[in-house]
Design a protein around this motif. Structure first.
Motif, PDB file in Angstrom:
ATOM      1  N   UNK A  71       0.807  -1.051  -0.070  1.00 30.44           N
ATOM      2  CA  UNK A  71      -0.001  -0.055   0.132  1.00 30.44           C
ATOM      3  C   UNK A  71       0.993   1.320  -0.122  1.00 30.44           C
ATOM      4  N   UNK A  72       0.307   2.295  -0.742  1.00 28.06           N
ATOM      5  CA  UNK A  72       1.246   3.521  -0.959  1.00 28.06           C
ATOM      6  C   UNK A  72       0.123   4.654  -1.190  1.00 28.06           C
ATOM      7  N   UNK A  73       0.807   5.676  -1.475  1.00 30.73           N
ATOM      8  CA  UNK A  73      -0.284   6.860  -1.726  1.00 30.73           C
ATOM      9  C   UNK A  73       0.591   8.269  -1.832  1.00 30.73           C
ATOM     10  N   UNK A  74      -0.304   9.078  -2.261  1.00 29.57           N
ATOM     11  CA  UNK A  74       0.256  10.474  -2.652  1.00 29.57           C
ATOM     12  C   UNK A  74      -0.681  11.464  -1.861  1.00 29.57           C
ATOM     13  N   UNK A  75      -0.352  12.826  -1.889  1.00 28.86           N
ATOM     14  CA  UNK A  75      -1.233  13.708  -1.206  1.00 28.86           C
ATOM     15  C   UNK A  75      -2.429  14.113  -1.946  1.00 28.86           C
ATOM     16  N   UNK A  76      -3.373  13.787  -1.354  1.00 24.81           N
ATOM     17  CA  UNK A  76      -4.764  14.464  -2.033  1.00 24.81           C
ATOM     18  C   UNK A  76      -4.675  15.696  -2.423  1.00 24.81           C
ATOM     19  N   UNK A  77      -3.883  16.500  -1.773  1.00 27.42           N
ATOM     20  CA  UNK A  77      -3.987  17.903  -1.980  1.00 27.42           C
ATOM     21  C   UNK A  77      -2.706  18.452  -3.170  1.00 27.42           C
ATOM     22  N   UNK A  78      -2.237  17.333  -3.769  1.00 23.80           N
ATOM     23  CA  UNK A  78      -0.869  17.582  -4.630  1.00 23.80           C
ATOM     24  C   UNK A  78      -1.328  18.595  -5.544  1.00 23.80           C
ATOM     25  N   UNK A  79      -0.950  19.811  -5.875  1.00 23.60           N
ATOM     26  CA  UNK A  79      -1.051  20.820  -6.823  1.00 23.60           C
ATOM     27  C   UNK A  79      -0.970  20.509  -8.084  1.00 23.60           C
ATOM     28  N   UNK A  80       0.125  19.547  -8.342  1.00 16.89           N
ATOM     29  CA  UNK A  80       0.505  19.054  -9.603  1.00 16.89           C
ATOM     30  C   UNK A  80      -0.759  18.351 -10.321  1.00 16.89           C
ATOM     31  N   UNK A  81      -1.434  17.580  -9.371  1.00 15.12           N
ATOM     32  CA  UNK A  81      -2.668  16.666  -9.875  1.00 15.12           C
ATOM     33  C   UNK A  81      -3.822  17.652  -9.964  1.00 15.12           C
ATOM     34  N   UNK A  93      -6.489  11.697   7.411  1.00 12.92           N
ATOM     35  CA  UNK A  93      -5.913  11.044   8.387  1.00 12.92           C
ATOM     36  C   UNK A  93      -4.622  11.617   8.438  1.00 12.92           C
ATOM     37  N   UNK A  94      -3.621  11.212   9.450  1.00 17.34           N
ATOM     38  CA  UNK A  94      -2.140  11.608   9.651  1.00 17.34           C
ATOM     39  C   UNK A  94      -1.403  11.223   8.453  1.00 17.34           C
ATOM     40  N   UNK A  95      -1.736  10.092   8.081  1.00 18.10           N
ATOM     41  CA  UNK A  95      -1.362   9.422   6.929  1.00 18.10           C
ATOM     42  C   UNK A  95      -1.514  10.322   5.570  1.00 18.10           C
ATOM     43  N   UNK A  96      -2.718  10.522   5.454  1.00 25.36           N
ATOM     44  CA  UNK A  96      -2.975  11.383   4.176  1.00 25.36           C
ATOM     45  C   UNK A  96      -2.442  12.783   4.584  1.00 25.36           C
ATOM     46  N   UNK A  97      -2.264  13.262   5.639  1.00 25.67           N
ATOM     47  CA  UNK A  97      -1.518  14.671   5.842  1.00 25.67           C
ATOM     48  C   UNK A  97       0.051  14.385   5.558  1.00 25.67           C
ATOM     49  N   UNK A  98       0.530  13.504   5.741  1.00 26.54           N
ATOM     50  CA  UNK A  98       2.012  13.350   5.481  1.00 26.54           C
ATOM     51  C   UNK A  98       2.465  12.517   4.370  1.00 26.54           C
ATOM     52  N   UNK A  99       1.467  12.391   3.357  1.00 33.00           N
ATOM     53  CA  UNK A  99       1.642  11.743   1.972  1.00 33.00           C
ATOM     54  C   UNK A  99       2.528  12.461   1.202  1.00 33.00           C
TER      55      UNK A  99
END
Length: 111
Positions: A71-81, A93-99
């Motif tokens: 399992x992996x992920x990247x930021x839901x708030x990534x400005x490039x996406x 979550x903290x995990x989402x915050x730190x992605x």
């Protein structure tokens, strides 16, 4: 394959196939218990969602057993996406915050 058995979610899919002409592009659909729509997310695409209702039961049908080591992920708030999440306060979550950003993990993606 995902669907919502109760409630409503904004379901987001992002192309993470390095070299794809649509790498980093995203699409979103509202899934709810009224229309019963389902969404297939093939390998090479990331998946995230935002619950739009008070509660939601989200149902997954997977192609293999869950393995937390993969399992992996990247930021839901990534400005490039640039995913357009619903306005208002998002709870995450903290995990989402730190992605990391997608560009930071692109070299390690298997697709």
């Amino acid at each position: 394959l995902v669907r919502v058995a109760r409630g409503s979610v904004l379901d987001v899919v992002v192309d993470i196939r390095v070299g794809s002409p649509t790498f980093g592009d995203w699409e979103a659909a509202v899934l709810d218990d009224e229309r019963g729509l389902q969404l297939w997310i093939p390998p090479g695409f990331a998946h995230g969602f935002c619950v739009l209702s008070e509660v939601a039961d989200f149902v997954y049908k997977c192609t293999s057993y869950y393995d937390p080591a993969t399992e992996a992920g990247f930021s839901f708030a990534d400005p490039d996406v640039g995913i357009e999440w619903p306005e208002g306060e998002l709870i995450y979550s903290q995990r989402d915050r730190d992605a990391p950003r997608l560009a930071e993990i692109a070299d390690s993606l298997p697709f």
